[in-house]
Design a protein around this motif. Structure first.
Motif, PDB file in Angstrom:
ATOM      1  N   GLY A 190       0.820  -1.201   0.000  1.00 39.24           N
ATOM      2  CA  GLY A 190       0.000   0.000   0.000  1.00 39.24           C
ATOM      3  C   GLY A 190       0.856   1.253   0.000  1.00 39.24           C
ATOM      4  N   VAL A 191       1.931   1.228   0.782  1.00 40.16           N
ATOM      5  CA  VAL A 191       2.865   2.349   0.817  1.00 40.16           C
ATOM      6  C   VAL A 191       3.520   2.532  -0.554  1.00 40.16           C
ATOM      7  CG1 VAL A 191       5.070   3.143   1.773  1.00 40.16           C
ATOM      8  CG2 VAL A 191       3.320   2.179   3.286  1.00 40.16           C
ATOM      9  N   ALA A 192       3.956   1.437  -1.155  1.00 36.19           N
ATOM     10  CA  ALA A 192       4.596   1.511  -2.469  1.00 36.19           C
ATOM     11  C   ALA A 192       3.632   2.057  -3.519  1.00 36.19           C
ATOM     12  CB  ALA A 192       5.089   0.124  -2.880  1.00 36.19           C
ATOM     13  N   ALA A 193       2.373   1.632  -3.441  1.00 32.89           N
ATOM     14  CA  ALA A 193       1.381   2.099  -4.409  1.00 32.89           C
ATOM     15  C   ALA A 193       1.227   3.614  -4.327  1.00 32.89           C
ATOM     16  CB  ALA A 193       0.041   1.414  -4.168  1.00 32.89           C
ATOM     17  N   VAL A 194       1.110   4.146  -3.121  1.00 38.95           N
ATOM     18  CA  VAL A 194       0.955   5.591  -2.943  1.00 38.95           C
ATOM     19  C   VAL A 194       2.191   6.326  -3.451  1.00 38.95           C
ATOM     20  CG1 VAL A 194       0.789   7.444  -1.232  1.00 38.95           C
ATOM     21  CG2 VAL A 194      -0.651   5.416  -1.012  1.00 38.95           C
ATOM     22  N   GLN A 195       3.363   5.891  -3.029  1.00 40.51           N
ATOM     23  CA  GLN A 195       4.593   6.604  -3.373  1.00 40.51           C
ATOM     24  C   GLN A 195       4.936   6.493  -4.847  1.00 40.51           C
ATOM     25  OE1 GLN A 195       6.833   6.368   0.989  1.00 40.51           O
ATOM     26  NE2 GLN A 195       7.790   5.398  -0.761  1.00 40.51           N
ATOM     27  N   GLU A 196       4.741   5.309  -5.430  1.00 43.35           N
ATOM     28  CA  GLU A 196       5.102   5.119  -6.834  1.00 43.35           C
ATOM     29  C   GLU A 196       4.104   5.777  -7.782  1.00 43.35           C
ATOM     30  OE1 GLU A 196       7.994   3.742  -7.976  1.00 43.35           O
ATOM     31  OE2 GLU A 196       8.530   3.683  -5.856  1.00 43.35           O
ATOM     32  N   MET A 197       2.925   6.133  -7.278  1.00 45.92           N
ATOM     33  CA  MET A 197       1.947   6.837  -8.105  1.00 45.92           C
ATOM     34  C   MET A 197       1.912   8.331  -7.764  1.00 45.92           C
ATOM     35  SD  MET A 197      -1.167   4.103  -8.692  1.00 45.92           S
ATOM     36  CE  MET A 197      -1.454   3.774  -6.953  1.00 45.92           C
ATOM     37  N   ALA A 198       3.065   8.838  -7.359  1.00 42.27           N
ATOM     38  CA  ALA A 198       3.285  10.275  -7.163  1.00 42.27           C
ATOM     39  C   ALA A 198       2.703  10.829  -5.879  1.00 42.27           C
ATOM     40  CB  ALA A 198       2.725  11.073  -8.356  1.00 42.27           C
ATOM     41  N   GLY A 199       2.368   9.960  -4.944  1.00 43.40           N
ATOM     42  CA  GLY A 199       1.811  10.414  -3.687  1.00 43.40           C
ATOM     43  C   GLY A 199       2.868  10.776  -2.662  1.00 43.40           C
ATOM     44  N   PRO A 200       2.446  11.076  -1.441  1.00 40.04           N
ATOM     45  CA  PRO A 200       3.378  11.491  -0.388  1.00 40.04           C
ATOM     46  C   PRO A 200       4.163  10.311   0.175  1.00 40.04           C
ATOM     47  CG  PRO A 200       1.190  11.257   0.518  1.00 40.04           C
ATOM     48  CD  PRO A 200       1.046  11.065  -0.967  1.00 40.04           C
ATOM     49  N   LYS A 201       5.226  10.623   0.858  1.00 40.21           N
ATOM     50  CA  LYS A 201       5.964   9.614   1.608  1.00 40.21           C
ATOM     51  C   LYS A 201       5.112   9.134   2.781  1.00 40.21           C
ATOM     52  CE  LYS A 201       9.895   9.457  -0.585  1.00 40.21           C
ATOM     53  NZ  LYS A 201      10.400   8.189  -1.154  1.00 40.21           N
ATOM     54  N   VAL A 202       5.088   7.836   2.994  1.00 35.64           N
ATOM     55  CA  VAL A 202       4.305   7.261   4.083  1.00 35.64           C
ATOM     56  C   VAL A 202       5.229   6.455   4.986  1.00 35.64           C
ATOM     57  CG1 VAL A 202       2.394   5.747   4.715  1.00 35.64           C
ATOM     58  CG2 VAL A 202       2.263   7.105   2.611  1.00 35.64           C
ATOM     59  N   PRO A 203       5.433   6.853   6.236  1.00 42.08           N
ATOM     60  CA  PRO A 203       6.292   6.082   7.153  1.00 42.08           C
ATOM     61  C   PRO A 203       5.676   4.720   7.433  1.00 42.08           C
ATOM     62  CG  PRO A 203       5.137   7.820   8.336  1.00 42.08           C
ATOM     63  CD  PRO A 203       4.874   8.059   6.884  1.00 42.08           C
ATOM     64  N   TRP A 204       6.524   3.708   7.512  1.00 41.69           N
ATOM     65  CA  TRP A 204       6.047   2.326   7.662  1.00 41.69           C
ATOM     66  C   TRP A 204       6.994   1.537   8.538  1.00 41.69           C
ATOM     67  CZ3 TRP A 204       8.377  -2.317   6.227  1.00 41.69           C
ATOM     68  CH2 TRP A 204       7.561  -3.447   6.241  1.00 41.69           C
ATOM     69  N   ARG A 205       6.426   0.656   9.380  1.00 35.26           N
ATOM     70  CA  ARG A 205       7.233  -0.214  10.245  1.00 35.26           C
ATOM     71  C   ARG A 205       6.812  -1.666  10.062  1.00 35.26           C
ATOM     72  NH1 ARG A 205       6.710   2.154  16.251  1.00 35.26           N
ATOM     73  NH2 ARG A 205       4.475   2.100  15.721  1.00 35.26           N
ATOM     74  N   PRO A 206       7.764  -2.604  10.025  1.00 38.44           N
ATOM     75  CA  PRO A 206       7.430  -4.028   9.963  1.00 38.44           C
ATOM     76  C   PRO A 206       7.167  -4.589  11.354  1.00 38.44           C
ATOM     77  CG  PRO A 206       9.804  -3.763   9.864  1.00 38.44           C
ATOM     78  CD  PRO A 206       9.218  -2.371   9.919  1.00 38.44           C
ATOM     79  N   GLY A 207       6.502  -5.706  11.406  1.00 38.89           N
ATOM     80  CA  GLY A 207       6.264  -6.365  12.686  1.00 38.89           C
ATOM     81  C   GLY A 207       4.979  -7.163  12.763  1.00 38.89           C
ATOM     82  N   ARG A 208       4.161  -7.153  11.701  1.00 38.98           N
ATOM     83  CA  ARG A 208       2.895  -7.890  11.723  1.00 38.98           C
ATOM     84  C   ARG A 208       3.151  -9.389  11.610  1.00 38.98           C
ATOM     85  NH1 ARG A 208       3.385  -3.539   9.286  1.00 38.98           N
ATOM     86  NH2 ARG A 208       1.984  -1.760   9.585  1.00 38.98           N
TER      87      ARG A 208
END
Length: 374
Positions: A190-208
């Protein structure tokens, strides 16, 4: 010239003040996104649910009837086994490992052929949204932690119609990076989709971590597009969002389109459904919207071209006083929208995940493909 070859230059044009809305109507290419802040200093510690050989590989999620004591014991044992496996192999994924997954997601998003304007980005974003948006703060259930849309009946919930496309696309990446959990994979996508389609940077953490069918939330926790403001507030307040965050998250409708064979609705929200912009809000106020006369569910269309659509839940943003205030602000200021969307979306992706599970003490900012090439 290939799509990738001139994507970066188009992004830079899109960020300039001279980038006109008319250009967006004729182009589905993506603009350049913002610079990434420094990476988190700490990523140490054992990732409890990366999936290693047991959980992330998908072996455990179908084994036991989740209502039994045996299932609970097995779940605990499997998580411990996964942790032990990480120690035994001395493998603790770093930001660089997750960046490789991100890069692969970006490649796959672009490799969509004739599917929906040539991008899997919108449907992948929808997968991340729907996998996270089932959270109930009162009970602590739902959310992205267990990736329960892998199971029936959640995969068959009406709101998730068509998301098998995104899950199948992500499954190919899961086979390549078997150590990552489905929850982390889907949210990172979801983060990649937003960023690669010209959207804002979205902070993300792993752990699920990957759970069992028993962790699946009941149907009805995702928004019903035919409803009004009270319904929207019920859905989002249940997750812990306020009016401003609700309106910001609705801005994801800048991307993608509805399909009659899924939701019953039809058409894109904007003229550039593979570019993340604030046009969703602009169009709400700038265009004249009329009810579409057709055999499908109640939806609006723009009077001028009759090529765009808005759902009843979208139109509410222009009618409800509180919602309208934020929607108009985002129509007038794309930077404000990007900032607020980034914060709300990052929050959405972490709902239902215990804080102690997260690996990084600070969220990571993943670089776009173009940034890595520049």
């Amino acid at each position: 010239m290939s799509f990738t070859a001139f994507r970066a230059s188009l992004r830079r044009q899109a960020l300039s003040a001279s980038f006109k809305r008319a250009e967006l109507r004729t182009s589905s290419f993506r603009k350049y996104s913002t610079e990434a802040p420094p990476a988190a200093k700490s990523n140490t510690g054992l990732y409890v649910g990366l999936g290693a050989v047991v959980l992330g590989g998908g072996v455990a999620y179908y084994l036991y009837d989740s209502s039994s004591d045996t299932a609970k014991a097995t779940s605990t044992a499997l998580k411990s086994a996964a942790q032990s496996a990480k120690v035994a192999t001395n493998f603790v994924p770093t930001k660089a490992d997750y960046q490789k997954v991100y890069n692969r997601i970006a490649e796959v998003i672009d490799d969509a052929g004739d599917y929906d304007n040539g991008s899997f980005g919108p449907v992948v974003l929808r997968l991340a949204w729907h996998a996270s948006g089932t959270y109930d703060k009162a009970t602590g259930t739902g959310g992205s932690n267990y990736a329960t849309m892998r199971f029936q009946p959640e995969s068959l919930h009406g709101a998730n119609a068509g998301l098998h496309v995104a899950r199948e696309v992500m499954e190919k990446i899961k086979q390549e990076f078997s150590w990552i959990s489905y929850g982390d994979l889907w949210t990172l996508a979801g983060v990649a989709a937003v960023q690669e389609m010209a959207g804002p940077k979205v902070p993300w953490r792993p752990g699920r971590i990957d759970g069992f069918e028993s962790h699946s939330p009941p149907d009805g926790r995702l928004p019903d597009a035919s409803q009004g403001a009270p319904h929207i507030r019920d859905i989002f307040y249940r997750m812990g969002f306020d009016d401003q965050e609700i309106v910001a998250l609705c801005g994801a409708h800048a991307l993608g389109r509805c399909h009659t064979d899924r939701s019953g609705y039809d058409g894109p929200w904007t003229f550039s459904p593979t570019m993340f912009t604030n046009d969703y809000y602009k169009l709400l106020f700038d265009e004249k919207w009329v009810w579409r006369k057709w055999n499908g569910p109640k939806q609006l269309e723009d009077k001028k071209t009759k090529s765009l659509m808005m759902l009843p839940t979208d139109y509410v943003l222009t009618q409800d006083k509180s919602f309208k205030k934020y929607a108009k602000a985002y129509a007038d200021d794309v930077d404000l929208f990007f900032k607020d969307f980034s914060a709300a979306f990052a929050k959405l992706l972490e709902l239902g995940v215990p804080t102690q599970q997260f690996v990084a003490s600070e969220a990571w900012i993943m670089q776009t493909v173009d940034e890595q090439k520049s």
